[in-house]
Design an enzyme around this catalytic site. Structure first.
Site, PDB file in Angstrom:
ATOM      1  N   ALA A 126     -17.678   6.645  30.969  1.00 47.45           N
ATOM      2  CA  ALA A 126     -17.028   7.782  31.612  1.00 47.45           C
ATOM      3  C   ALA A 126     -17.616   9.024  30.945  1.00 47.45           C
ATOM      4  O   ALA A 126     -17.836   9.030  29.738  1.00 47.45           O
ATOM      5  CB  ALA A 126     -15.534   7.714  31.359  1.00 47.45           C
ATOM      6  N   HIS A 180      -7.262  12.165  28.719  1.00 45.95           N
ATOM      7  CA  HIS A 180      -7.764  10.792  28.837  1.00 45.95           C
ATOM      8  C   HIS A 180      -7.186  10.082  30.064  1.00 45.95           C
ATOM      9  O   HIS A 180      -7.865   9.263  30.697  1.00 45.95           O
ATOM     10  CB  HIS A 180      -7.454  10.013  27.552  1.00 45.95           C
ATOM     11  CG  HIS A 180      -8.091   8.652  27.522  1.00 45.95           C
ATOM     12  ND1 HIS A 180      -9.459   8.477  27.503  1.00 45.95           N
ATOM     13  CD2 HIS A 180      -7.561   7.406  27.543  1.00 45.95           C
ATOM     14  CE1 HIS A 180      -9.737   7.184  27.500  1.00 45.95           C
ATOM     15  NE2 HIS A 180      -8.607   6.514  27.525  1.00 45.95           N
ATOM     16  N   MET A 220     -18.874  10.099  24.689  1.00 44.24           N
ATOM     17  CA  MET A 220     -18.673   9.687  23.290  1.00 44.24           C
ATOM     18  C   MET A 220     -19.145   8.252  23.038  1.00 44.24           C
ATOM     19  O   MET A 220     -18.639   7.569  22.151  1.00 44.24           O
ATOM     20  CB  MET A 220     -17.194   9.786  22.940  1.00 44.24           C
ATOM     21  CG  MET A 220     -16.584  11.141  23.236  1.00 44.24           C
ATOM     22  SD  MET A 220     -14.817  11.099  22.964  1.00 44.24           S
ATOM     23  CE  MET A 220     -14.316  12.657  23.722  1.00 44.24           C
ATOM     24  N   SER A 221     -20.080   7.773  23.850  1.00 42.95           N
ATOM     25  CA  SER A 221     -20.516   6.380  23.682  1.00 42.95           C
ATOM     26  C   SER A 221     -21.970   6.224  24.103  1.00 42.95           C
ATOM     27  O   SER A 221     -22.714   7.192  24.129  1.00 42.95           O
ATOM     28  CB  SER A 221     -19.624   5.468  24.532  1.00 42.95           C
ATOM     29  OG  SER A 221     -19.873   5.695  25.902  1.00 42.95           O
ATOM     30  N   HIS A 244      -9.572  -0.234  27.856  1.00 40.63           N
ATOM     31  CA  HIS A 244     -10.557  -1.200  27.349  1.00 40.63           C
ATOM     32  C   HIS A 244      -9.836  -2.500  27.028  1.00 40.63           C
ATOM     33  O   HIS A 244      -8.876  -2.511  26.265  1.00 40.63           O
ATOM     34  CB  HIS A 244     -11.219  -0.675  26.068  1.00 40.63           C
ATOM     35  CG  HIS A 244     -12.051   0.536  26.303  1.00 40.63           C
ATOM     36  ND1 HIS A 244     -13.408   0.483  26.481  1.00 40.63           N
ATOM     37  CD2 HIS A 244     -11.712   1.839  26.408  1.00 40.63           C
ATOM     38  CE1 HIS A 244     -13.863   1.709  26.671  1.00 40.63           C
ATOM     39  NE2 HIS A 244     -12.860   2.547  26.628  1.00 40.63           N
ATOM     40  N   HIS A 270     -15.652   2.258  19.833  1.00 36.86           N
ATOM     41  CA  HIS A 270     -16.387   3.514  19.661  1.00 36.86           C
ATOM     42  C   HIS A 270     -16.490   3.938  18.205  1.00 36.86           C
ATOM     43  O   HIS A 270     -15.643   3.589  17.385  1.00 36.86           O
ATOM     44  CB  HIS A 270     -15.677   4.650  20.419  1.00 36.86           C
ATOM     45  CG  HIS A 270     -15.364   4.331  21.848  1.00 36.86           C
ATOM     46  ND1 HIS A 270     -14.299   3.549  22.199  1.00 36.86           N
ATOM     47  CD2 HIS A 270     -15.982   4.689  22.996  1.00 36.86           C
ATOM     48  CE1 HIS A 270     -14.272   3.441  23.520  1.00 36.86           C
ATOM     49  NE2 HIS A 270     -15.276   4.115  24.034  1.00 36.86           N
ATOM     50  N   TYR A 329     -15.811   6.848  17.201  1.00 37.40           N
ATOM     51  CA  TYR A 329     -14.667   7.720  16.879  1.00 37.40           C
ATOM     52  C   TYR A 329     -13.411   6.929  16.502  1.00 37.40           C
ATOM     53  O   TYR A 329     -12.438   7.506  16.030  1.00 37.40           O
ATOM     54  CB  TYR A 329     -14.372   8.711  18.017  1.00 37.40           C
ATOM     55  CG  TYR A 329     -13.923   8.088  19.329  1.00 37.40           C
ATOM     56  CD1 TYR A 329     -12.674   7.485  19.479  1.00 37.40           C
ATOM     57  CD2 TYR A 329     -14.741   8.135  20.455  1.00 37.40           C
ATOM     58  CE1 TYR A 329     -12.268   6.931  20.672  1.00 37.40           C
ATOM     59  CE2 TYR A 329     -14.346   7.588  21.659  1.00 37.40           C
ATOM     60  CZ  TYR A 329     -13.112   6.989  21.753  1.00 37.40           C
ATOM     61  OH  TYR A 329     -12.711   6.431  22.940  1.00 37.40           O
ATOM     62  N   GLU A 330     -13.438   5.612  16.703  1.00 38.17           N
ATOM     63  CA  GLU A 330     -12.286   4.810  16.278  1.00 38.17           C
ATOM     64  C   GLU A 330     -12.378   4.452  14.798  1.00 38.17           C
ATOM     65  O   GLU A 330     -11.506   3.783  14.265  1.00 38.17           O
ATOM     66  CB  GLU A 330     -12.197   3.538  17.132  1.00 38.17           C
ATOM     67  CG  GLU A 330     -11.899   3.836  18.589  1.00 38.17           C
ATOM     68  CD  GLU A 330     -11.777   2.579  19.435  1.00 38.17           C
ATOM     69  OE1 GLU A 330     -10.775   1.869  19.270  1.00 38.17           O
ATOM     70  OE2 GLU A 330     -12.673   2.310  20.254  1.00 38.17           O
ATOM     71  N   ASN A 367     -14.582  14.216  34.987  1.00 36.20           N
ATOM     72  CA  ASN A 367     -13.976  15.551  34.855  1.00 36.20           C
ATOM     73  C   ASN A 367     -15.069  16.588  34.630  1.00 36.20           C
ATOM     74  O   ASN A 367     -16.187  16.246  34.247  1.00 36.20           O
ATOM     75  CB  ASN A 367     -13.011  15.566  33.646  1.00 36.20           C
ATOM     76  CG  ASN A 367     -13.726  15.180  32.365  1.00 36.20           C
ATOM     77  OD1 ASN A 367     -13.937  13.991  32.091  1.00 36.20           O
ATOM     78  ND2 ASN A 367     -14.119  16.164  31.588  1.00 36.20           N
ATOM     79  N   SER A 398     -14.682   3.179  29.776  1.00 34.57           N
ATOM     80  CA  SER A 398     -13.257   3.443  30.038  1.00 34.57           C
ATOM     81  C   SER A 398     -12.925   3.354  31.524  1.00 34.57           C
ATOM     82  O   SER A 398     -13.524   4.043  32.338  1.00 34.57           O
ATOM     83  CB  SER A 398     -12.883   4.866  29.593  1.00 34.57           C
ATOM     84  OG  SER A 398     -13.037   5.009  28.224  1.00 34.57           O
TER      85      SER A 398
HETATM   86  N1  HPA Z   1     -16.238  15.028  27.112  1.00 30.77           N
HETATM   87  C1  HPA Z   1     -16.607  13.997  26.321  1.00 30.77           C
HETATM   88  N2  HPA Z   1     -16.446  12.743  26.666  1.00 30.77           N
HETATM   89  C2  HPA Z   1     -15.902  12.472  27.862  1.00 30.77           C
HETATM   90  C3  HPA Z   1     -15.497  13.490  28.734  1.00 30.77           C
HETATM   91  C4  HPA Z   1     -15.686  14.844  28.329  1.00 30.77           C
HETATM   92  O1  HPA Z   1     -15.339  15.800  29.045  1.00 30.77           O
HETATM   93  N3  HPA Z   1     -14.980  12.885  29.843  1.00 30.77           N
HETATM   94  C5  HPA Z   1     -15.096  11.543  29.651  1.00 30.77           C
HETATM   95  N4  HPA Z   1     -15.644  11.286  28.438  1.00 30.77           N
END
Ligand code: HPA
Length: 273
Positions: free
Chosen positions: A115, A248, A212-213, A63, A85, A87-88, A236, A32
């Site tokens: 990310a 996001h 998440m990847s 993306h 992903h 999750y999609e 973050n 991302s």
């Molecule tokens: N959690 C999960 N996935 C992420 C995060 C997070 O804080 N930041 C970027 N991808």
């Protein structure tokens, strides 16, 4: 049905092969907000995922859904500008399909980027982190249900993130004076971010960042005998570590700022591997 999986990979490989002159040796999967790296290629061949048989596309902002093949730092590379992903709603076979296709094109080293959220105060937004290992907490695995044509499924993951490539990345970061952390990446499916209690738990379990990847692609690349380098852009703090909430847009914005160093590091690493 399973025989079909191998045929699908070959179909995508043939589609791409017809459009390029030189086969790529390094694959790069961009997370991302990190797509800007693809613009470093000189006169790349650009192939939209939508046209490649078997490829899916990401609906997630940040993306761009194109495969770039071209030259950077003296090497022919294939770049996935954006990934899709789990999750999609895609299967893990779908998610890891491009990794298999890159391998079938001759790629033997893959750089997987993402990310990620930090689980520790000493790892801050804006940091770049070398993934030294992962914890797969998703209860999913891309090798489940896979055709036997793809070979061994009980694979060893001792060196999942190649020690050799990590050493090169660390040396390169020093030479380029780019601060580089190192840590363990925890994979959860998402798409919701974690609760405060989950972040505490993940840190206690030995994680340094969460995302998440990446892990599905890394397991697949290891099955195929590819060497893997994993790099996170920390966007973050995990929830509860500070007062701020996660969203996001912040993930994308922080990445855009980190991208300058990230791109410089990637270019130098590619030259050195
Ligand atoms: N959690 C999960 N996935 C992420 C995060 C997070 O804080 N930041 C970027 N991808």
């Amino acid at each position: 049905m399973t025989n079909n999986q191998l045929t699908q990979v070959f179909r995508a490989r043939d589609y791409i092969s017809k459009r390029i002159k030189t086969n790529p040796e390094i694959g790069i999967i961009l997370g991302s907000g990190l797509g800007a790296f693809a613009d470093e290629l000189k006169n790349p061949v650009k192939i939209p995922y939508a046209t490649i048989p078997g490829f899916r596309k990401s609906e997630v902002k940040g993306h761009s859904n194109e495969l770039y093949i071209g030259n950077v730092s003296g090497k022919t590379v294939a770049i996935m500008k954006g990934r899709y992903h789990y999750y999609e709603g895609y299967s893990l076979f779908d998610v890891t399909f491009p990794t298999r296709v890159l391998h079938s094109l001759g790629v033997n080293k893959v750089i997987v980027t993402n990310a990620a959220g930090s689980l520790k105060l000493k790892i801050s937004p804006g940091n770049i982190l070398l993934i030294k290992d992962h914890i797969n907490l998703s209860a999913r695995n891309p090798l489940i249900g896979l055709s036997p044509d793809f070979g061994e499924k009980f694979i060893d993951l001792t060196d999942a993130y190649s020690n050799k490539l990590r050493k090169i990345a660390e040396r390169t970061a020093k030479e380029e004076k780019i601060p580089l952390k190192s840590g363990v990446y925890v994979f959860l499916t998402g798409p919701s971010y974690e609760t405060v209690s989950e972040i505490k738990m993940l840190a206690k379990l030995g994680g340094d960042v969460v995302g998440m990847s990446t892990v599905p692609e890394v397991i697949t690349a290891n099955q195929l005998g590819m060497e893997v380098l994993g790099i996170s852009s920390v966007t973050n703090y995990g929830t509860g570590l500070t007062k701020s909430k996660v969203n996001h847009k912040e993930v994308i914005d922080v990445n855009k700022r980190t991208a300058i160093d990230f791109i410089r590091l990637l270019k130098a690493v590619i030259k050195n591997i």
